[in-house]
Structures are given as C-alpha cells and as structure tokens.
Design a protein around this motif. Sequence first.
Motif, PDB file in Angstrom:
ATOM      1  N   SER A 246       0.889   5.704  -0.575  1.00 22.99           N
ATOM      2  CA  SER A 246       0.027   6.888  -0.490  1.00 22.99           C
ATOM      3  C   SER A 246      -0.389   7.349  -1.886  1.00 22.99           C
ATOM      4  O   SER A 246       0.270   7.046  -2.886  1.00 22.99           O
ATOM      5  CB  SER A 246       0.756   8.020   0.233  1.00 22.99           C
ATOM      6  N   GLN A 247      -1.451   8.113  -1.915  1.00 23.37           N
ATOM      7  CA  GLN A 247      -1.956   8.640  -3.178  1.00 23.37           C
ATOM      8  C   GLN A 247      -0.937   9.576  -3.827  1.00 23.37           C
ATOM      9  O   GLN A 247      -0.772   9.576  -5.036  1.00 23.37           O
ATOM     10  CB  GLN A 247      -3.295   9.376  -2.943  1.00 23.37           C
ATOM     11  N   SER A 248      -0.236  10.355  -3.014  1.00 18.91           N
ATOM     12  CA  SER A 248       0.765  11.280  -3.569  1.00 18.91           C
ATOM     13  C   SER A 248       1.903  10.515  -4.252  1.00 18.91           C
ATOM     14  O   SER A 248       2.406  10.937  -5.290  1.00 18.91           O
ATOM     15  CB  SER A 248       1.317  12.209  -2.493  1.00 18.91           C
ATOM     16  N   TRP A 249       2.307   9.374  -3.673  1.00 18.34           N
ATOM     17  CA  TRP A 249       3.332   8.549  -4.314  1.00 18.34           C
ATOM     18  C   TRP A 249       2.806   7.965  -5.619  1.00 18.34           C
ATOM     19  O   TRP A 249       3.525   7.883  -6.606  1.00 18.34           O
ATOM     20  CB  TRP A 249       3.787   7.438  -3.381  1.00 18.34           C
ATOM     21  N   LYS A 250       1.574   7.524  -5.615  1.00 22.88           N
ATOM     22  CA  LYS A 250       0.984   6.974  -6.844  1.00 22.88           C
ATOM     23  C   LYS A 250       0.998   8.009  -7.954  1.00 22.88           C
ATOM     24  O   LYS A 250       1.314   7.697  -9.098  1.00 22.88           O
ATOM     25  CB  LYS A 250      -0.450   6.504  -6.585  1.00 22.88           C
ATOM     26  N   GLN A 251       0.684   9.255  -7.593  1.00 20.67           N
ATOM     27  CA  GLN A 251       0.680  10.328  -8.581  1.00 20.67           C
ATOM     28  C   GLN A 251       2.089  10.594  -9.111  1.00 20.67           C
ATOM     29  O   GLN A 251       2.292  10.789 -10.310  1.00 20.67           O
ATOM     30  CB  GLN A 251       0.075  11.600  -7.982  1.00 20.67           C
TER      31      GLN A 251
ATOM     32  N   SER B  99       3.567   2.149 -14.671  1.00 16.47           N
ATOM     33  CA  SER B  99       3.898   2.389 -13.262  1.00 16.47           C
ATOM     34  C   SER B  99       4.639   1.194 -12.683  1.00 16.47           C
ATOM     35  O   SER B  99       5.567   1.346 -11.881  1.00 16.47           O
ATOM     36  CB  SER B  99       2.635   2.665 -12.453  1.00 16.47           C
TER      37      SER B  99
ATOM     38  N   ASN C 106       0.854  -1.181   0.000  1.00 19.70           N
ATOM     39  CA  ASN C 106       0.000   0.000   0.000  1.00 19.70           C
ATOM     40  C   ASN C 106       0.889   1.230   0.000  1.00 19.70           C
ATOM     41  O   ASN C 106       1.820   1.331   0.811  1.00 19.70           O
ATOM     42  CB  ASN C 106      -0.913   0.017   1.235  1.00 19.70           C
TER      43      ASN C 106
END
Length: 114
Positions: A6-11, A24, A4
Amino acid sequence: MQINISQSWKQKIAKIASDRQKTSQEVVQEAIALYLGEVAANSGDRLVALEQEVILLRQMVNQLHTTTTVMRQHQLSTPSSQQTPVSETLFMPEIDDDIEDEPDEILYDFLEPS
C-alpha cells in the motif's frame, strides 16, 4: 521478487529509510531478515549507532545524577528559610563547598517546623 504494498506502507518505509540514511530496499531487507530470525548484512551499522547512543545516554544520566546530588547536598546544608527556589538552582554553575557549617545550621534538621 516483487510485491505490491500500500501507499501508506511505502511512505512509512521511505520515512524509516530517510531516518536511517538507508534505501527503502535495505529497510525492507532488514525487516524480512528480522522476520526470518536472521541478521541482515547491513544491520551492524545500526548496532554501532545504538551503542554510541547508549554511551551518550549514560553520560547524560551520570551528569544528571551528579547535578541532583549536588543540589540535594546544597538544600540539606541550607536552612529552609534561605533555600533558593529549584528553578534558580537548576542553572547554578557551582556550589561553594568551602562554606563552614555553623552549629545552628546543623540543628535546623533536628528541630520541628514552626
């Protein structure tokens, strides 16, 4: 393996993947490979791209060096009262190398400014 993040890392990963035209998953695999001190299977593409960029940068630096050398020679051969402003010399297509040097032009470099 699943993790899992964070969303910021995914971005950030998605942006890197987009910039490199990779998925990705490939970006994450490269990151893990770098962390483990190994070379990712698809990192050869990045090396080739970097080599091409270095070649282009070298060409640009050589062109800039040539341009500045020509400008410097032109400024040294022109009396300061007749020099063209730098903003105009940046776009000069060519400098006429056939201009004859007159003795008084050469002496300007040796005279003290008045």
